[in-house]
Design a protein around this motif. Structure first.
Motif, PDB file in Angstrom:
ATOM      1  N   ALA A 155       0.841  -1.205   0.000  1.00 51.17           N
ATOM      2  CA  ALA A 155       0.000   0.000   0.000  1.00 51.17           C
ATOM      3  C   ALA A 155       0.871   1.248   0.000  1.00 51.17           C
ATOM      4  N   ALA A 156       1.936   1.233   0.812  1.00 45.12           N
ATOM      5  CA  ALA A 156       2.833   2.392   0.872  1.00 45.12           C
ATOM      6  C   ALA A 156       3.554   2.582  -0.457  1.00 45.12           C
ATOM      7  N   GLU A 157       4.009   1.487  -1.059  1.00 43.26           N
ATOM      8  CA  GLU A 157       4.697   1.576  -2.346  1.00 43.26           C
ATOM      9  C   GLU A 157       3.756   2.087  -3.428  1.00 43.26           C
ATOM     10  N   GLN A 158       2.524   1.641  -3.381  1.00 42.57           N
ATOM     11  CA  GLN A 158       1.556   2.091  -4.380  1.00 42.57           C
ATOM     12  C   GLN A 158       1.331   3.602  -4.264  1.00 42.57           C
ATOM     13  N   GLU A 159       1.252   4.089  -3.030  1.00 37.61           N
ATOM     14  CA  GLU A 159       1.059   5.528  -2.825  1.00 37.61           C
ATOM     15  C   GLU A 159       2.278   6.313  -3.307  1.00 37.61           C
ATOM     16  N   LEU A 160       3.467   5.813  -2.977  1.00 39.86           N
ATOM     17  CA  LEU A 160       4.690   6.489  -3.412  1.00 39.86           C
ATOM     18  C   LEU A 160       4.848   6.433  -4.933  1.00 39.86           C
ATOM     19  N   ASP A 161       4.521   5.290  -5.518  1.00 35.69           N
ATOM     20  CA  ASP A 161       4.615   5.147  -6.973  1.00 35.69           C
ATOM     21  C   ASP A 161       3.650   6.091  -7.681  1.00 35.69           C
ATOM     22  N   SER A 162       2.482   6.269  -7.104  1.00 37.95           N
ATOM     23  CA  SER A 162       1.499   7.175  -7.690  1.00 37.95           C
ATOM     24  C   SER A 162       2.018   8.611  -7.661  1.00 37.95           C
ATOM     25  N   GLU A 163       2.593   8.996  -6.525  1.00 35.22           N
ATOM     26  CA  GLU A 163       3.149  10.352  -6.424  1.00 35.22           C
ATOM     27  C   GLU A 163       4.325  10.517  -7.374  1.00 35.22           C
ATOM     28  N   ALA A 164       5.181   9.467  -7.458  1.00 31.07           N
ATOM     29  CA  ALA A 164       6.344   9.529  -8.351  1.00 31.07           C
ATOM     30  C   ALA A 164       5.904   9.674  -9.809  1.00 31.07           C
ATOM     31  N   ALA A 165       4.832   8.984 -10.178  1.00 33.16           N
ATOM     32  CA  ALA A 165       4.326   9.079 -11.548  1.00 33.16           C
ATOM     33  C   ALA A 165       3.839  10.503 -11.837  1.00 33.16           C
ATOM     34  N   SER A 166       3.193  11.120 -10.858  1.00 40.62           N
ATOM     35  CA  SER A 166       2.710  12.489 -11.012  1.00 40.62           C
ATOM     36  C   SER A 166       3.873  13.459 -11.141  1.00 40.62           C
ATOM     37  N   VAL A 167       4.899  13.290 -10.282  1.00 37.08           N
ATOM     38  CA  VAL A 167       6.076  14.159 -10.329  1.00 37.08           C
ATOM     39  C   VAL A 167       6.829  13.957 -11.638  1.00 37.08           C
ATOM     40  N   THR A 168       6.925  12.720 -12.102  1.00 32.98           N
ATOM     41  CA  THR A 168       7.615  12.426 -13.365  1.00 32.98           C
ATOM     42  C   THR A 168       6.924  13.115 -14.543  1.00 32.98           C
ATOM     43  N   LYS A 169       5.616  13.095 -14.529  1.00 34.13           N
ATOM     44  CA  LYS A 169       4.862  13.756 -15.596  1.00 34.13           C
ATOM     45  C   LYS A 169       5.111  15.257 -15.581  1.00 34.13           C
ATOM     46  N   GLU A 170       5.094  15.821 -14.371  1.00 32.29           N
ATOM     47  CA  GLU A 170       5.356  17.254 -14.249  1.00 32.29           C
ATOM     48  C   GLU A 170       6.779  17.572 -14.683  1.00 32.29           C
ATOM     49  N   ARG A 171       7.699  16.695 -14.319  1.00 35.45           N
ATOM     50  CA  ARG A 171       9.093  16.899 -14.684  1.00 35.45           C
ATOM     51  C   ARG A 171       9.268  16.895 -16.195  1.00 35.45           C
ATOM     52  N   GLU A 172       8.577  15.995 -16.873  1.00 34.55           N
ATOM     53  CA  GLU A 172       8.661  15.925 -18.332  1.00 34.55           C
ATOM     54  C   GLU A 172       8.180  17.224 -18.968  1.00 34.55           C
ATOM     55  N   LEU A 173       7.113  17.791 -18.408  1.00 34.71           N
ATOM     56  CA  LEU A 173       6.568  19.039 -18.946  1.00 34.71           C
ATOM     57  C   LEU A 173       7.548  20.194 -18.751  1.00 34.71           C
ATOM     58  N   VAL A 174       8.097  20.285 -17.545  1.00 31.85           N
ATOM     59  CA  VAL A 174       9.021  21.384 -17.254  1.00 31.85           C
ATOM     60  C   VAL A 174      10.317  21.216 -18.051  1.00 31.85           C
ATOM     61  N   ALA A 175      10.855  20.011 -18.063  1.00 33.17           N
ATOM     62  CA  ALA A 175      12.102  19.766 -18.779  1.00 33.17           C
ATOM     63  C   ALA A 175      11.937  20.018 -20.273  1.00 33.17           C
ATOM     64  N   GLY A 176      10.738  19.783 -20.781  1.00 33.61           N
ATOM     65  CA  GLY A 176      10.485  20.006 -22.201  1.00 33.61           C
ATOM     66  C   GLY A 176      10.566  21.465 -22.601  1.00 33.61           C
ATOM     67  N   SER A 177      10.477  22.356 -21.613  1.00 32.53           N
ATOM     68  CA  SER A 177      10.543  23.796 -21.912  1.00 32.53           C
ATOM     69  C   SER A 177      11.951  24.346 -21.739  1.00 32.53           C
ATOM     70  N   VAL A 178      12.898  23.500 -21.326  1.00 29.54           N
ATOM     71  CA  VAL A 178      14.293  23.910 -21.147  1.00 29.54           C
ATOM     72  C   VAL A 178      15.062  23.613 -22.435  1.00 29.54           C
ATOM     73  N   PRO A 179      15.889  24.538 -22.903  1.00 28.21           N
ATOM     74  CA  PRO A 179      16.676  24.290 -24.120  1.00 28.21           C
ATOM     75  C   PRO A 179      17.450  22.976 -24.037  1.00 28.21           C
ATOM     76  N   ALA A 180      17.500  22.286 -25.156  1.00 28.07           N
ATOM     77  CA  ALA A 180      18.074  20.941 -25.182  1.00 28.07           C
ATOM     78  C   ALA A 180      19.527  20.914 -24.725  1.00 28.07           C
TER      79      ALA A 180
END
Length: 247
Positions: A155-180
């Protein structure tokens, strides 16, 4: 390398998200349930080994009891036959009668000895059966604790994995706006510098290595163009200027 100040600040956002992902992974690996499950698993292994040994002993003792009871039955049956021969009056020879009577006495003693063996084996078997019952109960109890710990961990891993997936998605969006090219340098430094590739210059101090810039370094920073990508002279991380840099 040059990059717009806004792009450099977004790089700090990427770093913050990467730090959060690292924290989540560390938390996932450091869940107390991991150590609890490992300890309970070791206990289960030991208890199951003891239980198998006890069950094997109980099985061996059961066979020993059956064999001892069969020996008693054989002696009893022979004694019964001898007594019937004696009572039948068919034997008239005094010597044969004496021998038969002597054998009956001997068989009675043998039967008594064997019955004592049966009792001793039965007592040992009863003791082993109690041990088997005790170990079975302990195995069930520890297994229940392990199952509960596994459920909590999952249960704890599932909660952490869910948060990590959300942070990863946000990270992809932010990183996509940074020059390559800037992001590539950041990723390279992050791999070399323990997960931190960019640091804020805060109050004349690099937040990557926590060292304060000397006067010469500060003057170089002040003289640099706003879009110049600076590097900390101490830790070589990307040094990002903000309104709180103390320049």
């Amino acid at each position: 390398m040059n990059a717009a100040p806004a792009d450099q600040i977004r790089l700090l956002d990427v770093q913050s998200l990467d730090r959060r992902l690292s924290q989540l992974e560390h938390k996932r690996l450091s869940l107390p349930e991991h150590a609890e499950i490992e300890s309970l698993t070791k206990d289960l292994t030991q208890l199951r080994d003891l239980l198998v040994a006890a069950q094997t002993e109980e099985s061996d003792t059961a066979r020993e009891q059956i064999k001892a009871e069969q020996d008693v039955d054989q002696v009893r049956q022979r004694a019964t036959r001898d007594q019937q021969r004696l009572d039948s009056g068919a034997i008239t020879s005094p010597k044969d009668l004496e021998n038969l009577q002597r054998e009956i006495v001997s068989l009675a003693k043998r039967q008594g000895d064997l019955e004592d063996i049966v009792l001793e084996v039965m007592e040992r078997r009863e003791s082993v059966q109690e041990r088997v019952a005790e170990l079975t109960e302990r195995v069930s109890s520890v297994q229940a604790k392990a199952d509960a710990a596994i459920a909590r961990r999952d249960a704890a891993e599932q909660e952490l994995d869910s948060e990590a997936a959300s942070v990863t998605k946000e990270r992809e969006l932010v990183a996509g706006s940074v020059p390559a090219d800037l992001l590539k340098l950041y990723e390279k430094l992050r791999a070399q510098q323990g997960g931190v590739g960019a640091a804020r210059l805060f109050q004349r101090r690099c937040e990557g290595c926590q060292l304060e810039l000397n006067i010469t370094e500060l003057n170089e920073v002040r003289a640099a163009a706003p879009d110049t990508v600076l590097r900390c002279e101490n830790c070589r991380r990307i040094l990002v200027r903000t309104s709180e840099s103390g320049l």
